[in-house]
Design an enzyme around this catalytic site. Structure first.
Site, PDB file in Angstrom:
ATOM      1  N   SER A 183       0.829  -1.209   0.000  1.00  0.00           N
ATOM      2  CA  SER A 183       0.000   0.000   0.000  1.00  0.00           C
ATOM      3  C   SER A 183       0.865   1.261   0.000  1.00  0.00           C
ATOM      4  CB  SER A 183      -0.916   0.001   1.227  1.00  0.00           C
ATOM      5  OG  SER A 183      -0.169  -0.175   2.409  1.00  0.00           O
TER       6      SER A 183
ATOM      7  N   SER B 221     -13.544  27.118 -27.020  1.00  0.00           N
ATOM      8  CA  SER B 221     -13.569  25.895 -27.815  1.00  0.00           C
ATOM      9  C   SER B 221     -12.438  25.945 -28.821  1.00  0.00           C
ATOM     10  CB  SER B 221     -14.912  25.782 -28.532  1.00  0.00           C
ATOM     11  OG  SER B 221     -14.779  25.044 -29.728  1.00  0.00           O
TER      12      SER B 221
ATOM     13  N   LYS C 264     -17.317  30.502 -28.344  1.00  0.00           N
ATOM     14  CA  LYS C 264     -17.686  29.791 -27.110  1.00  0.00           C
ATOM     15  C   LYS C 264     -17.070  30.361 -25.848  1.00  0.00           C
ATOM     16  CE  LYS C 264     -19.828  25.793 -27.877  1.00  0.00           C
ATOM     17  NZ  LYS C 264     -20.909  25.360 -27.019  1.00  0.00           N
TER      18      LYS C 264
ATOM     19  N   GLU D 184     -19.326  22.600 -14.708  1.00  0.00           N
ATOM     20  CA  GLU D 184     -19.661  21.242 -15.147  1.00  0.00           C
ATOM     21  C   GLU D 184     -18.875  20.195 -14.358  1.00  0.00           C
ATOM     22  OE1 GLU D 184     -20.274  21.222 -19.717  1.00  0.00           O
ATOM     23  OE2 GLU D 184     -19.143  23.018 -19.227  1.00  0.00           O
TER      24      GLU D 184
ATOM     25  N   GLN E  47      -7.561  -2.112   3.941  1.00  0.00           N
ATOM     26  CA  GLN E  47      -6.560  -1.302   3.246  1.00  0.00           C
ATOM     27  C   GLN E  47      -7.196  -0.567   2.054  1.00  0.00           C
ATOM     28  OE1 GLN E  47      -2.435  -2.686   2.995  1.00  0.00           O
ATOM     29  NE2 GLN E  47      -2.737  -2.843   0.780  1.00  0.00           N
TER      30      GLN E  47
END
Ligand code: ARG
Length: 460
Positions: free
Chosen positions: A24, A278, A284, A291, A323
């Site tokens: 880990s 864009s 744009k 979002e 874990q």
């Protein structure tokens, strides 16, 4: 070759895939500071209790500080063969100070260590999230103070309902965030107990002082049961449940920002700082941050479902399944911090367009309820009848393609002959919001008072 930390009874090393699935260290190395902090508290307690010598404790503390320095300088070599942060630190301690390093693990286990580390880490994370939520509340309340008078359509079903103020809308979110902070404070309280000294599961025969280590690490008290100490993960579930709710609240706000910034609505403007362009369409200005905030519950709720699923049906006490609590938690915390910071940034950045918001009230008959209320107040009509009469007036206005305020008195009287000129005084959005003076209502003076009260109540 067998593991140097626990390989006494082993004659061979692990299969490659065993090491790979077991290790880990790649993700729990982020707990290094908490791990070292816990080890120092434990070593000091062991010396105080006469379980190890003061000299050994002094060497251990010095060695641990050196290791912290090495990790922070990036010179520490993490080893997968040593599995996790606990054994990586202890093995390095042995390299630095020799035999006394082996005394550090008296009366404790990795099972104690890992979950002490996690509680310390999450406690800090919760405090950091709370600070950021307070900043978000501050931004929301600032918008409310600035735009207490700006009228806009309030929606139910995303259909025009009644006029509200932009400030009132902002304060709705400030309240949600206030409850979110309350949930974090609750879960912080329950998580702030110390499992260190559970000693794997059964407690220990050494005269350890769990009160002392708990206190040294800033916990309110030691956990009362050693089996519970090493196997409880509900503090992670509880945090992730609170985090999920926060993410859902932020997602709702983000969706409103997306809608409001769209060129159908144009209710708000986001500056260049919170929009993107864009690569093909030059016109744009996309609300990408909103979002992404809208999307974050996918990961955060996913993390909650992940830990619940890992823990369900696990018998007492520790099992390696646990874990699997780490990566989802770390990811959720990172995602949440991004979402809260981006939300605060967008709220501070956005500017309502009062003219567009006002113009939007021309459609959808937002003052129909005010008309019905007038029939009740002035003519003494039962509300249910007033609702019916108003419905007929709305139908008439709709047929003529006008707002109810644009109907002539004769037209209104063609539906209900007792209506007088006075009714026009309640049909504007401005008069509507001014009239909403009930506690918690949208009248501008209410909003200003509510904003001031919220600043006090939430200390922001
Ligand atoms: N890496 C483990 C975890 O993340 C630490 C505890 C390991 N204990 C054990 N007995 N294998 O939970």
């Amino acid at each position: 070759t067998a593991n140097a930390m626990w390989g006494g009874r082993f004659s061979a090393g692990p299969a490659e895939i065993m090491e790979k699935i077991n290790a880990s260290i790649d993700f729990d190395k982020r707990l290094y500071a908490q791990d070292i902090q816990g080890s120092k508290a434990h070593a000091q307690m062991l010396a105080k209790q006469g379980i190890i010598s003061d000299d050994d404790a002094a060497q251990i503390l010095k060695g641990l500080d050196q290791i912290k320095g090495e990790i922070e300088a990036g010179t520490f070599e993490f080893s997968r063969a040593l599995e996790d942060i606990h054994m990586n630190v202890e093995a390095r301690l042995r390299e630095i100070i020799g035999d006394p390093a082996g005394r550090l693990h008296t009366g404790r286990s990795r099972n104690d260590q890992v979950i002490t580390d996690m509680r310390l880490w999450l406690r800090d994370a919760v405090d950091g999230i709370d600070t950021r939520l307070a900043a978000l509340q501050d931004a929301l309340i600032a918008q409310a103070e600035q735009h207490a008078d700006v009228v806009m359509p309030g929606y139910t079903h995303l259909q025009t309902a009644q006029p509200v103020t932009f400030g009132h809308h902002m304060l709705a979110y400030a309240e949600m965030v206030g409850r979110d902070r309350g949930r974090l404070a609750d879960c912080r309280k329950r998580m702030n107990e110390c499992p260190l000294g559970s000693a794997a599961l059964a407690g220990t025969s050494f005269p350890i002082d769990r009160e002392a280590t708990a206190k040294a690490l800033g916990f309110d008290r030691p956990m009362a049961n050693s089996m519970d100490g090493v196997s409880a993960r509900d503090f992670i579930m509880e945090f992730l449940a609170a985090a999920s709710i926060i993410s859902v609240h932020l997602s709702r706000l983000a969706e409103e920002i997306v809608i409001w910034a769209s060129d159908r609505f144009r209710f708000i403007e986001l500056t260049d700082a919170f929009t993107t362009g864009s690569s093909i369409m030059p016109q744009k200005r996309n609300p990408d941050a909103a979002e992404l905030v809208r999307a974050k519950p996918g990961r955060i709720i996913g993390s909650l479902v992940s830990i619940l699923t890992v823990m369900k049906g696990l018998p007492m006490t520790f099992a390696k399944d646990m874990q699997e609590d780490k990566e989802p938690l770390f990811d959720a915390v990172e995602s949440l911090i991004l979402a809260v910071e981006a939300s605060a940034g967008m709220v501070a950045d956005m500017k309502p367009r009062p003219d567009v918001l006002r113009a939007a009230l021309a459609a959808g008959f937002p003052t129909a309820t005010d008309l019905a209320d007038w029939l009740v107040r002035v003519l003494g009509m039962p509300f249910r009848n007033a609702h019916h009469v108003t419905g007929a007036i709305v139908a008439l206005a709709e047929k003529k393609g006008v707002d109810i305020a644009e109907l002539s008195l004769e037209e209104l009287q063609s539906v209900e002959s007792a209506i007088t000129q006075d009714i026009y005084s309640v049909l504007s959005p401005e008069s509507s919001i001014q009239s909403r003076t009930s506690f918690g209502g949208t009248a501008p003076d209410n909003v200003r008072a509510a904003a001031a009260e919220a600043r006090k109540r939430f200390s922001v």
